[in-house]
Design an enzyme around this catalytic site. Structure first.
Site, PDB file in Angstrom:
ATOM      1  CG  ASN A 193      46.246  69.756  26.398  1.00  0.00           C
ATOM      2  OD1 ASN A 193      45.345  69.355  27.127  1.00  0.00           O
ATOM      3  ND2 ASN A 193      46.246  70.966  25.887  1.00  0.00           N
TER       4      ASN A 193
ATOM      5  CD  GLU B 170      49.029  74.238  26.909  1.00  0.00           C
ATOM      6  OE1 GLU B 170      48.971  75.304  27.569  1.00  0.00           O
ATOM      7  OE2 GLU B 170      48.332  74.024  25.901  1.00  0.00           O
TER       8      GLU B 170
ATOM      9  CB  CYS C  20      49.658  66.289  21.848  1.00  0.00           C
ATOM     10  SG  CYS C  20      50.122  67.578  20.701  1.00  0.00           S
TER      11      CYS C  20
ATOM     12  CD  GLU D  83      46.018  63.909  20.215  1.00  0.00           C
ATOM     13  OE1 GLU D  83      46.555  64.627  21.088  1.00  0.00           O
ATOM     14  OE2 GLU D  83      45.413  64.380  19.238  1.00  0.00           O
TER      15      GLU D  83
ATOM     16  CB  CYS E  29      49.836  67.627  15.854  1.00  0.00           C
ATOM     17  SG  CYS E  29      50.921  66.698  16.945  1.00  0.00           S
TER      18      CYS E  29
ATOM     19  CB  CYS F 291      49.681  62.942  17.939  1.00  0.00           C
ATOM     20  SG  CYS F 291      50.060  63.974  19.365  1.00  0.00           S
TER      21      CYS F 291
HETATM   22  N1  THU Z   1      47.070  69.526  21.386  1.00  0.00           N
HETATM   23  C1  THU Z   1      46.793  68.230  21.730  1.00  0.00           C
HETATM   24  O1  THU Z   1      46.903  67.834  22.894  1.00  0.00           O
HETATM   25  N2  THU Z   1      46.398  67.393  20.756  1.00  0.00           N
HETATM   26  C2  THU Z   1      46.145  67.755  19.474  1.00  0.00           C
HETATM   27  O2  THU Z   1      45.714  66.933  18.695  1.00  0.00           O
HETATM   28  C3  THU Z   1      46.380  69.130  19.044  1.00  0.00           C
HETATM   29  C4  THU Z   1      46.986  70.033  20.039  1.00  0.00           C
HETATM   30  C5  THU Z   1      47.446  70.445  22.465  1.00  0.00           C
HETATM   31  C6  THU Z   1      48.859  70.928  22.458  1.00  0.00           C
HETATM   32  C7  THU Z   1      48.726  72.228  23.237  1.00  0.00           C
HETATM   33  O3  THU Z   1      48.737  71.932  24.624  1.00  0.00           O
HETATM   34  C8  THU Z   1      47.334  72.717  22.880  1.00  0.00           C
HETATM   35  O4  THU Z   1      46.635  71.593  22.381  1.00  0.00           O
HETATM   36  C9  THU Z   1      47.318  73.839  21.855  1.00  0.00           C
HETATM   37  O5  THU Z   1      48.031  73.470  20.733  1.00  0.00           O
END
Ligand code: THU
Length: 162
Positions: free
Chosen positions: A62, A64, A73, A75, A112, A115
């Protein structure tokens, strides 16, 4: 009025050690992928690894951003990398895991909806289920045979034509 019920199937293993070697190894790659997570805001590190038909591994974590919605994310980072660079080498499986130094993650992280929708698009390209492995440090491993067992009401391009 008709009331419908949809059942989804998935397998649960107590530990990663119960997986066969290729899938155990893929999960180990997802752990490695967390290393490059850029998650200073959530402090929730997510790693994803794709295993392609050729055996090649694609990593995602991920990413940010101070402007929060600009992040992505793990994925989708991995999946879009695949779409941009290796679309001729089908995806066999994806492994996803997460870690936080702030709190313990006791259950596998479920991807999510966005994804899953992206995964569905790529699964459909080859009409073959992509196996999904979700796990966390000490909890169980959840295994889904393809994204449709996860997200039954997917949106597919056939809805875009009348
Ligand atoms: N996130 C993912 O990378 N994958 C998921 O399946 C759920 C959420 C990340 C997004 C964000 O950077 C952090 O987790 C918190 O939501």
């Amino acid at each position: 009025m008709i009331s419908h019920e949809i059942k989804i199937n998935f397998k649960e293993y107590n530990t990663l050690k119960e997986l066969d070697k290729p899938n155990y190894d893929l999960c180990a790659e997802a752990v490695k992928a967390m290393k490059n997570s850029h998650s200073p805001y959530s402090k929730f590190r997510v790693g994803a690894a794709l295993r392609l038909q050729s055996g090649k591994i694609i990593y995602g974590s991920n990413q940010e951003n101070a402007a929060y919605p600009s992040g992505l994310c793990a994925e989708r980072v991995a999946l879009f990398h695949w779409g941009a660079n290796h679309p001729d080498d089908p995806i066999e499986a994806i492994a996803v895991t997460a870690h936080s130094d702030e709190f313990e993650i006791l259950q596998p992280v479920t991807s999510c909806g966005a994804c899953l929708q992206v995964l569905a698009e790529y699964e459909k390209m080859y009409n073959k289920p992509i196996e999904i492995f979700l796990f966390c440090n000490n909890g169980p491993v959840w295994v889904m045979e393809g994204v449709e067992s996860f997200l039954p009401f997917l949106f597919f391009e056939n809805r875009l034509i009348s």
